[in-house]
Design a protein around this motif. Structure first.
Motif, PDB file in Angstrom:
ATOM      1  N   UNK A  81     -38.590  39.845  67.671  1.00 40.76           N
ATOM      2  CA  UNK A  81     -39.066  40.655  68.792  1.00 40.76           C
ATOM      3  C   UNK A  81     -37.975  40.859  69.836  1.00 40.76           C
ATOM      4  N   UNK A  82     -37.215  39.804  70.119  1.00 39.98           N
ATOM      5  CA  UNK A  82     -36.142  39.929  71.099  1.00 39.98           C
ATOM      6  C   UNK A  82     -35.016  40.823  70.594  1.00 39.98           C
ATOM      7  N   UNK A  83     -34.742  40.728  69.305  1.00 37.01           N
ATOM      8  CA  UNK A  83     -33.735  41.622  68.725  1.00 37.01           C
ATOM      9  C   UNK A  83     -34.199  43.075  68.852  1.00 37.01           C
ATOM     10  N   UNK A  84     -35.462  43.328  68.543  1.00 36.74           N
ATOM     11  CA  UNK A  84     -36.014  44.683  68.678  1.00 36.74           C
ATOM     12  C   UNK A  84     -35.946  45.157  70.126  1.00 36.74           C
ATOM     13  N   UNK A  85     -36.406  44.303  71.039  1.00 35.87           N
ATOM     14  CA  UNK A  85     -36.441  44.689  72.452  1.00 35.87           C
ATOM     15  C   UNK A  85     -35.043  45.004  72.971  1.00 35.87           C
ATOM     16  N   UNK A  86     -34.078  44.112  72.689  1.00 33.49           N
ATOM     17  CA  UNK A  86     -32.725  44.325  73.198  1.00 33.49           C
ATOM     18  C   UNK A  86     -32.050  45.532  72.572  1.00 33.49           C
ATOM     19  N   UNK A  87     -32.270  45.747  71.276  1.00 30.82           N
ATOM     20  CA  UNK A  87     -31.692  46.930  70.622  1.00 30.82           C
ATOM     21  C   UNK A  87     -32.260  48.212  71.223  1.00 30.82           C
ATOM     22  N   UNK A  88     -33.571  48.243  71.412  1.00 33.26           N
ATOM     23  CA  UNK A  88     -34.203  49.432  71.990  1.00 33.26           C
ATOM     24  C   UNK A  88     -33.742  49.646  73.432  1.00 33.26           C
TER      25      UNK A  88
END
Length: 225
Positions: free
Chosen positions: A208-215
């Motif tokens: 989730x953090x990878x998704x959030x930071x990438x977005x």
């Protein structure tokens, strides 16, 4: 396949008397591609397990960072480590320019108040939006909190060195260190959220953090064009 950003996720091997390190297990379980639902795209992912030995870990990490920056692609770095004192997943706001403590690393080293880099500031702050990330995790019912103390062991050292490495880089990036609790400690926090699989929840948090930071990084890049 060309992707808008590249994501690197790291963990550490087991240390001290811990039979395993959840950060190692989770880093190794990451997929090669990460789907970003809000962007309807995928980003490339790379995982890396570091030894719990400051000198060796930084040699390996620095080599990986050189490869990442040589590609000139904006990057998101999610670093994972284990904290025996944590009760929830901790999003670390700062890294300190110091090595200190009783715990020996896996090479038998321990340090007493030693500066990591005499040419660097006393502390460095992540450029990642931790408050937004925390809300993102809360919506997924994953117990987490923001921490202002990453410790003074190998986790802090590699976090500090990575933040310092990027200080002079013009490459767009976001760097976050996440301390994971012992699975047995995390169980109590999870039960309050109606969940009971500690490792699965930790893995979901990392994803989730990878998704959030990438977005978030992609939005920043889009708004600057």
């Amino acid at each position: 396949m060309s992707t808008p950003v590249h994501c690197l996720i790291t963990g550490f091997d087991a240390f001290e008397d811990h039979p395993f390190n959840p950060s190692e297990v989770i880093a190794q379980s990451m997929p090669a591609w990460l789907t970003l639902p809000a962007r309807k795209t995928e980003v490339s992912m790379q995982n890396l397990v570091l030894p719990t030995n400051g000198k060796k870990a930084w040699t390996i990490m620095k080599s990986a960072l050189r490869t990442v920056t040589a590609g000139r692609k904006p990057c998101v770095i999610i670093m994972l480590g284990l904290s025996g004192r944590a009760k929830k997943i901790c999003l670390e706001r700062f890294a300190l320019n110091i090595r200190d403590g009783q715990t020996k690393d896996n090479a038998g080293h321990n340090y007493s108040g030693q500066t990591i880099d005499s040419n660097a500031p006393q502390a460095l702050r992540t450029n990642a939006p931790l408050e937004g990330a925390l809300k993102y995790l809360d919506r997924q019912r994953i117990p987490a909190e923001i921490s202002n103390f990453c410790g003074t062991f190998v986790c802090n050292e590699i976090y500090f060195r990575t933040l310092h490495y990027f200080r002079k880089s013009r490459l767009p990036h976001l760097i976050t260190f996440i301390h994971l609790p012992l699975p047995s400690s995390y169980g109590k926090a999870l039960n309050k959220k109606g969940k009971n699989n500690q490792l699965s929840a930790m893995r979901s948090a990392a994803m989730a953090l990878a998704q959030f930071n990438c977005q978030f990084l992609i939005r920043q890049l889009s708004s600057s064009e």
